[in-house]
Write an enzyme that holds these catalytic residues in place. Structure first.
Site, short mmCIF file in Angstrom:
data_model
loop_
_atom_site.label_atom_id
_atom_site.label_comp_id
_atom_site.label_asym_id
_atom_site.label_seq_id
_atom_site.Cartn_x
_atom_site.Cartn_y
_atom_site.Cartn_z
N ASP A 93 0.85 -1.19 0.00
CA ASP A 93 0.00 0.00 0.00
C ASP A 93 0.89 1.24 0.00
O ASP A 93 2.06 1.17 0.39
CB ASP A 93 -0.89 -0.03 1.25
CG ASP A 93 -1.78 1.18 1.35
OD1 ASP A 93 -2.25 1.67 0.31
OD2 ASP A 93 -2.00 1.63 2.49
N LYS A 101 -7.44 -3.63 -5.12
CA LYS A 101 -6.24 -4.20 -4.47
C LYS A 101 -6.39 -5.70 -4.29
O LYS A 101 -5.48 -6.46 -4.59
CB LYS A 101 -6.06 -3.56 -3.09
CG LYS A 101 -5.66 -2.09 -3.12
CD LYS A 101 -5.39 -1.61 -1.69
CE LYS A 101 -5.15 -0.12 -1.65
NZ LYS A 101 -4.75 0.32 -0.31
N ASN A 122 -9.16 -0.32 4.17
CA ASN A 122 -9.24 -0.71 2.76
C ASN A 122 -8.13 -1.67 2.34
O ASN A 122 -8.05 -2.06 1.18
CB ASN A 122 -9.29 0.53 1.86
CG ASN A 122 -8.00 1.33 1.93
OD1 ASN A 122 -7.20 1.14 2.85
ND2 ASN A 122 -7.78 2.20 0.97
N ASP A 148 -5.52 2.96 -3.78
CA ASP A 148 -6.84 3.40 -4.27
C ASP A 148 -6.78 4.83 -4.77
O ASP A 148 -7.79 5.36 -5.22
CB ASP A 148 -7.88 3.28 -3.13
CG ASP A 148 -8.18 1.83 -2.80
OD1 ASP A 148 -8.04 0.98 -3.69
OD2 ASP A 148 -8.56 1.56 -1.64
N GLU A 179 -1.06 10.40 4.29
CA GLU A 179 -2.35 10.43 3.59
C GLU A 179 -2.45 11.69 2.72
O GLU A 179 -2.29 12.81 3.21
CB GLU A 179 -3.50 10.45 4.59
CG GLU A 179 -3.58 9.21 5.49
CD GLU A 179 -4.05 7.97 4.72
OE1 GLU A 179 -4.73 8.12 3.70
OE2 GLU A 179 -3.71 6.85 5.17
N GLU A 211 -0.25 5.10 0.74
CA GLU A 211 -0.53 6.10 1.78
C GLU A 211 -0.59 5.42 3.14
O GLU A 211 -1.26 4.42 3.32
CB GLU A 211 -1.85 6.81 1.50
CG GLU A 211 -1.81 7.65 0.22
CD GLU A 211 -3.19 8.19 -0.12
OE1 GLU A 211 -3.70 9.03 0.62
OE2 GLU A 211 -3.75 7.75 -1.14
#
Lengths: 201, 201
Positions: free
Chosen positions: B7, B133, B155, B91, B15, B9
């Site tokens: 991932d 993802k 997420n 995302d 973020e 962020e």
């Protein structure tokens, strides 16, 4: 959101088995699927020859480590990674490719795997799956990407067909004769020019 | 043949929307799916706020270009790409991430896409596919790879579940409470240590 799937040997670097044949001076290692179309038979034969000549994985890795990408290949790859997402697809093996990864910016390379015995000889090979290049394209397309595939040889034609856009890079004559479908580019300059037009679309 | 799906962020960089909120001084842009669980509603609201405040894509890109990866993130990523095949899954959107790609060694990043109008405002967003993802992990597994997934938030839980091995990196407290399944690592040093033990397997 375009991914470039790029073949390795013949596109960025010379053919590895040909280099091994040259450096070990074993003519028989020059044979490819063009001479012996049964891949499994060809590979088993290669591994047998290596063992008979007392050539271990580390000897081959030394040869490969000294291999140089084609002139202009690294500049081209550097441009490519800045403008696309790049994944390199090859039918070769991690143990062969690892010594070259630094030169290739440690971009992800999808390879197969060799099995090594305790003495350091290559005892077998293991394909991740059959038709690995084509399957990779298929699944990346299923993730919603547009795929541009670049290859040079027989074992690339299926992946070029599967891609949204396929290009043949400097292919051998017999491929040029057979190919009725894909555009052919002869050098990195032309390839870059072609891909620039694709970026604009 | 292990792929690390990472991932972005919260794992390598802060973020992005929080940074946009900070720099534009618009408090409402701080809200995330934790505050407004309907992603589509949240995104449409963000885009409306941007337009009302006359903030165009290029303004946001300027903010993002100045964002710094977490301390130690780039060293960690550099180590990671040498030892694994690395694909970054987020995302977020290409138009947001592109200014950061150089810092991230131009490794492939699977993102979504924004739609921009003629005036340069963001008019909508487009997901490549739902649960992108998790789907990426599923399809890479189907190609015969072993997948290690690293994420930090809600997420990411689905992709961690789908992977052969999932790790939570420095997750927020509410995730720590909810998580019963995945190992938690707090910093890059511990993450590296954990991954080294995975290499050996």
């Amino acid at each position: 959101m375009k991914i470039i799937c790029l073949d390795l040997e013949g596109v960025l670097i010379p053919e590895i088995w040909r280099e091994i044949a040259k450096k070990t001076k074993i003519e028989d290692l020059k044979l490819t699927t063009r001479d012996l179309p049964d891949y499994d038979f060809l590979m088993k034969r290669r591994l047998k020859i290596l063992r008979e000549n007392n050539i271990k994985l580390k000897d081959i890795q030394k040869i490969i480590k000294k291999m140089k990408p084609f002139k202009g290949a690294i500049n081209f790859l550097n441009w490519l990674r800045k403008n696309f997402l790049v994944i390199i697809l090859t039918d070769s093996f991690y143990q062969f490719i690892n010594p070259l990864r630094e030169k290739l910016f440690y971009l992800p390379i999808f390879c197969n795997q060799l099995k090594i015995d305790k003495a350091g000889f290559i005892k077998n090979y293991q394909l991740r799956l059959k038709g690995g290049k084509k399957e990779a394209i298929k699944l990346l397309k299923a993730l919603g990407f547009e795929i541009i595939a670049i290859g040079d040889s027989y074992n690339d034609l299926e992946m070029l067909k599967e891609a949204d856009f396929g290009l043949l890079f400097n292919p051998p004559k017999n491929i040029i004769k057979k190919n009725l479908k894909f555009e052919i580019v002869k050098n990195y300059q032309d390839l870059k020019f072609k891909l620039k037009s694709v970026i604009k679309k």
